[in-house]
Design an enzyme around this catalytic site. Structure first.
Site, PDB file in Angstrom:
ATOM      1  N   HIS A   1       9.575   8.341  19.434  1.00  0.00           N
ATOM      2  CA  HIS A   1       8.237   8.576  18.854  1.00  0.00           C
ATOM      3  C   HIS A   1       7.901   7.513  17.791  1.00  0.00           C
ATOM      4  O   HIS A   1       7.712   7.837  16.619  1.00  0.00           O
ATOM      5  CB  HIS A   1       8.139   9.993  18.270  1.00  0.00           C
ATOM      6  CG  HIS A   1       6.710  10.449  18.112  1.00  0.00           C
ATOM      7  ND1 HIS A   1       6.324  11.776  18.162  1.00  0.00           N
ATOM      8  CD2 HIS A   1       5.557   9.753  17.905  1.00  0.00           C
ATOM      9  CE1 HIS A   1       5.018  11.865  17.963  1.00  0.00           C
ATOM     10  NE2 HIS A   1       4.526  10.647  17.811  1.00  0.00           N
TER      11      HIS A   1
ATOM     12  N   SER B   1       3.456   3.892  16.976  1.00  0.00           N
ATOM     13  CA  SER B   1       2.642   3.241  15.931  1.00  0.00           C
ATOM     14  C   SER B   1       3.520   2.555  14.879  1.00  0.00           C
ATOM     15  O   SER B   1       3.010   2.087  13.861  1.00  0.00           O
ATOM     16  CB  SER B   1       1.737   4.278  15.248  1.00  0.00           C
ATOM     17  OG  SER B   1       2.520   5.191  14.501  1.00  0.00           O
TER      18      SER B   1
HETATM   19  O1  LIG Z   1       2.072  10.365  17.080  1.00  0.00           O
HETATM   20  C1  LIG Z   1       1.543   9.709  16.258  1.00  0.00           C
HETATM   21  C2  LIG Z   1       0.219   9.948  15.778  1.00  0.00           C
HETATM   22  O2  LIG Z   1      -0.388  10.973  16.109  1.00  0.00           O
HETATM   23  O3  LIG Z   1      -0.274   9.111  15.015  1.00  0.00           O
END
Ligand SMILES: O=CC(=O)O
Length: 321
Positions: free
Chosen positions: A287, A290
């Site tokens: 995850h 970003s």
């Molecule tokens: O998963 C990451 C987000 O929602 O920014």
């Protein structure tokens, strides 16, 4: 006049955001590592006016109660707001902002990376090297091309469109997307709105990048994986709960899909003995779509600006409706 108090839930929020807030606000920064639990957050939330929420934990009534009725602004350092009880915030007139847009390009980069890693079998390739099974032959270790593939994007918002822009450079044959309505931006990208079933049936690559909500939870289930063809690649940069994970595991175990590239899964963190980790045709990242310096700085700064605007009674830049 006393300054408003702002809780920053994680001590590693980039300093550029902290600097933006420091002049006008008194900051309370959680310093528990690697990350605070909900009780530690609640303990520090008491009496604050705003929270910069950099946590996957649930922001619910308990947190608001712990903070107190003066707490009126939350800025979450994420695009997704599925961990936030929107009804409770609304009921308590707490303004919420998230960080869409600034992360689109980084997430799209990783989505393409996962697609390539899955279609060219990166996980299996490494296993072959480490187990000394490296051989050679014209038919050995064949993958599939992204070049001239048909691609389906589920969720044609900013991230989906950034993925589509990258796909143009791969000379894909067709870009389809599913959703409620035709998107204006799709025209320039040559993307076509189709229903979800058709998208699954016709795509060589399927990208999941839609928000998690009651409508999308579990939409990638046995039925959907059954519609996909055996040489298809499934990529998820949305949320783990979009997928009925046991159905995906089964589709991968039985080679009813060529492979999957997942940045999100259930649960997170994934236990180290989880089925997904036993699959050679699955590429996993923890995850981090970003997680680049530029993007995380931009996300944090946007949170800080939203907090300042929210506290000052101005319209926030990226409010969650
Ligand atoms: O998963 C990451 C987000 O929602 O920014």
């Amino acid at each position: 006049m006393s300054k408003p108090k702002v809780l920053i839930t994680h001590c590693e929020v980039p300093s550029s955001a902290i600097d933006l807030l420091r002049t006008d606000c008194d900051l309370i920064i959680n310093d528990e590592k690697p990350y605070p639990n909900i009780d530690q957050i609640k303990a520090k939330a008491k009496g604050v006016d705003a929270i910069l929420w950099s946590s996957k934990l649930k922001l619910n009534e308990d947190v608001l109660n712990a903070a107190g009725p003066q707490m009126k602004v939350v800025a979450t350092m994420s695009a997704g707001v599925d961990n936030i009880d929107l009804n409770v915030l609304r009921k308590n007139e707490v303004k919420l902002a998230n960080t869409p847009i600034v992360l689109n390009e980084s997430v799209a980069d990783l989505a393409i990376g996962l697609a390539l890693a899955a279609c060219r079998r990166f996980t299996e390739g490494r296993e072959i090297i480490t187990s000394a099974k490296w051989t050679f032959g014209p038919q050995w270790f064949l993958g599939r091309d992204l070049f001239q593939a048909r691609v389906g994007i589920v969720g044609f918002g900013g991230i989906g469109q950034a993925i589509a822009r990258r796909l143009k450079a791969f000379d894909v044959t067709e870009i389809m997307y599913s959703g409620h309505s035709e998107k204006e931006e799709a025209v320039a990208l040559g993307a076509k709105l189709v229903d979800f079933q058709l998208l699954c049936l016709q795509s060589d690559f399927i990208f999941a990048c839609c928000p998690l909500n009651d409508e999308t939870r579990g939409m990638f289930n046995a039925k959907a994986f059954g519609w996909m063809h055996k040489s298809a690649v499934f990529v998820n940069v949305g949320r783990g709960e979009l997928v009925v994970q046991k159905d995906l595991v089964k589709a991968l175990q039985t080679n009813n899909l060529l492979g999957a590239g997942l940045d999100v899964m259930t649960p997170e963190p994934l236990p180290k003995d989880h089925e997904l980790l036993k699959l050679s045709n699955c590429v996993l990242t923890p995850h981090v779509a970003s997680a680049t310096k530029r993007t995380r700085d931009a996300m944090a700064e946007l949170c800080a600006q939203n907090i300042l605007r929210g506290l000052g009674g101005e319209e926030m830049f990226t409010p969650v409706p």
